[in-house]
Design an enzyme around this catalytic site. Structure first.
Site, PDB file in Angstrom:
ATOM      1  N   HIS A  91      58.333 -14.586 -22.557  1.00  0.00           N
ATOM      2  CA  HIS A  91      58.093 -13.223 -21.850  1.00  0.00           C
ATOM      3  C   HIS A  91      57.889 -13.157 -20.498  1.00  0.00           C
ATOM      4  CE1 HIS A  91      55.941  -9.392 -21.415  1.00  0.00           C
ATOM      5  NE2 HIS A  91      56.781  -9.232 -22.801  1.00  0.00           N
ATOM      6  N   ASN A 120      56.241 -11.728 -19.105  1.00  0.00           N
ATOM      7  CA  ASN A 120      54.525 -12.046 -17.865  1.00  0.00           C
ATOM      8  C   ASN A 120      53.975 -13.598 -18.402  1.00  0.00           C
ATOM      9  OD1 ASN A 120      54.528  -8.909 -18.075  1.00  0.00           O
ATOM     10  ND2 ASN A 120      53.233  -8.738 -19.421  1.00  0.00           N
ATOM     11  N   LYS A 121      54.692 -14.134 -19.298  1.00  0.00           N
ATOM     12  CA  LYS A 121      54.124 -15.362 -19.015  1.00  0.00           C
ATOM     13  C   LYS A 121      54.720 -16.188 -17.819  1.00  0.00           C
ATOM     14  CE  LYS A 121      53.288 -15.089 -23.289  1.00  0.00           C
ATOM     15  NZ  LYS A 121      54.070 -13.723 -24.212  1.00  0.00           N
ATOM     16  N   ASN A 122      53.861 -17.170 -18.034  1.00  0.00           N
ATOM     17  CA  ASN A 122      54.087 -18.196 -16.436  1.00  0.00           C
ATOM     18  C   ASN A 122      55.466 -18.450 -15.924  1.00  0.00           C
ATOM     19  OD1 ASN A 122      51.004 -18.014 -17.451  1.00  0.00           O
ATOM     20  ND2 ASN A 122      50.861 -20.111 -15.833  1.00  0.00           N
TER      21      ASN A 122
END
Ligand SMILES: *Cc1c(COP(=O)(O)O)cnc(C)c1O
Length: 380
Positions: A181, A183-185
């Site tokens: 997604h 927003n993930k790293n």
């Protein structure tokens, strides 16, 4: 001059990756194809050679993992109330019962003693969640799973690049789910991956991922299971190919910024800071818990105050057993006091690789300026 708005997160997409995406768009083949195969090979190498299959979301990876683990209507699956609601929703959608247990107040992760105590003859699996990127104790987890005969579906949506005793999450264990997604790293805009145990499980995963269609010689097809529609596009996979080689660099930068938060955060405000455990986290998020019992104002007042001075924040997450869906299953206030206290007071502060040290200092000053007036005066 006022400082520009600082979001709580922001993806890092380099020009080489953007050019690569344009190339895929011009290539004439934009859905699942050679980029997906390359990305899966890269991910498999990252996971120590284990088979990996990509999906169009982390949620899809969890759904498929539950199916592969044989979770059926009537089964029970143990997990934490302090997670993105996807973790529990997939259990409900599989027709099983989510059995929630409270978290450890220090790590904010599932309390494995409580998990063991919640096992019944119907328990099929456990879903540990590495909240904020901090690893659930894998030694205790797999010891428990082995002794009690449970499948493990790791919700590692937030822990790409985290290590446990030096080994990467995903390179060992049972079924492991990652999310890409935005927003993930690392991101593919939307996307996910499932790490599997062997070639047979990977083959079954491929069928369940795309309509159950088996392609035979001479263009013939066969279908034995009603598969889902969870495949990743080549456009998304090309983004992932530009992201994964930079994961360690991104996470190292996150660790530097987290260190700065610990140095600059005003501890006299009475917030609970996250556990300071660099070795077992990828610093997906940096989250203080507000001292609600010492506050005259609400968390909402704090979030609005931060927004007004140009600093983005988030709430990850409210305790999910207080949502209507889960209250309807018999859960309610008072069931999980640690998760409720943390879920009510937690705030996500800005943390992403392209932030500067000065940004962290600005956030720490902002937190002090906004929170201090919301605190009750201390009486002696
Ligand atoms: C992001 C996330 C998911 C779901 O991943 P998607 O790619 O958004 O479907 C599941 N669990 C946790 C803990 C997450 O953070």
């Amino acid at each position: 001059m006022t400082a520009p708005f600082l979001p709580f997160t922001r993806p890092t997409l380099d020009e080489e990756t953007i050019a690569g995406v344009v190339e895929v768009l011009r290539s004439g083949w934009i859905t699942s194809g050679p980029q997906v195969q390359r990305f899966e090979a890269q991910l498999s190498e990252f996971c120590g050679g284990r088979p990996v299959r990509v999906m169009n979301s982390g949620t899809g990876a969890l759904e498929l993992a539950l199916e592969l683990a044989g979770v059926k209507p009537g089964d029970e699956v143990i997990t934490t109330p302090l997670t993105w609601v996807a973790t529990a929703n997939v259990i409900v959608r599989a027709g099983a019962r989510p059995v929630l247990v409270d978290v450890d107040p220090r790590t904010r992760l599932i309390d494995l003693d409580r998990a063991e105590a919640a096992i019944t003859p119907r328990t099929k699996a456990i879903i540990p969640v590495d909240l904020a990127g901090l690893a659930v104790d894998r030694d205790r987890l797999y010891d428990l799973a082995r002794r009690r005969g449970l499948r493990v579906i790791e919700d590692a949506a937030q822990s790409m690049g985290t290590r446990w005793q030096g080994k990467r999450i995903g390179s060992f264990g049972d079924l492991v789910c990652f999310s890409f997604h935005a927003n993930k790293n690392i991101t593919t805009t939307e996307g996910g991956a499932l790490v599997l145990n062997d070639a047979a499980e990977a083959r079954r995963c491929e069928l369940l991922r795309l309509q159950g269609v088996e392609r035979l010689a001479d263009g013939e097809q066969e279908v034995e299971v009603a598969g889902a529609k969870l495949n990743m596009t080549d456009v998304a996979a090309r983004i992932g190919l530009g992201q994964l080689p930079r994961l360690d660099e991104f996470n190292a930068r996150r660790a530097v910024l987290a260190r700065r938060y610990f140095e600059r955060f005003d501890v006299s405000l009475g917030c609970d800071l996250p556990p300071d455990e660099d070795a077992h986290t990828n610093w997906h998020m940096f989250q203080p818990v507000l001292p609600l019992d010492r506050m005259t104002g609400t968390r909402g007042d704090f979030l609005r105050g931060m927004q007004a001075i140009g600093i983005g924040t988030g709430v990850h997450y409210p305790a999910l057993h207080l949502f209507k869906l889960y209250r309807g299953m018999g859960y309610g206030p008072g069931d999980f006091p640690h998760a409720e206290r943390i879920g009510a007071g937690i705030v996500t502060l800005p943390l992403f690789p392209t932030m500067t040290e000065a940004d962290v200092d600005r956030v720490c000053t902002g937190v002090r300026d906004i929170l201090r007036p919301l605190l009750r005066p201390v009486h002696r």
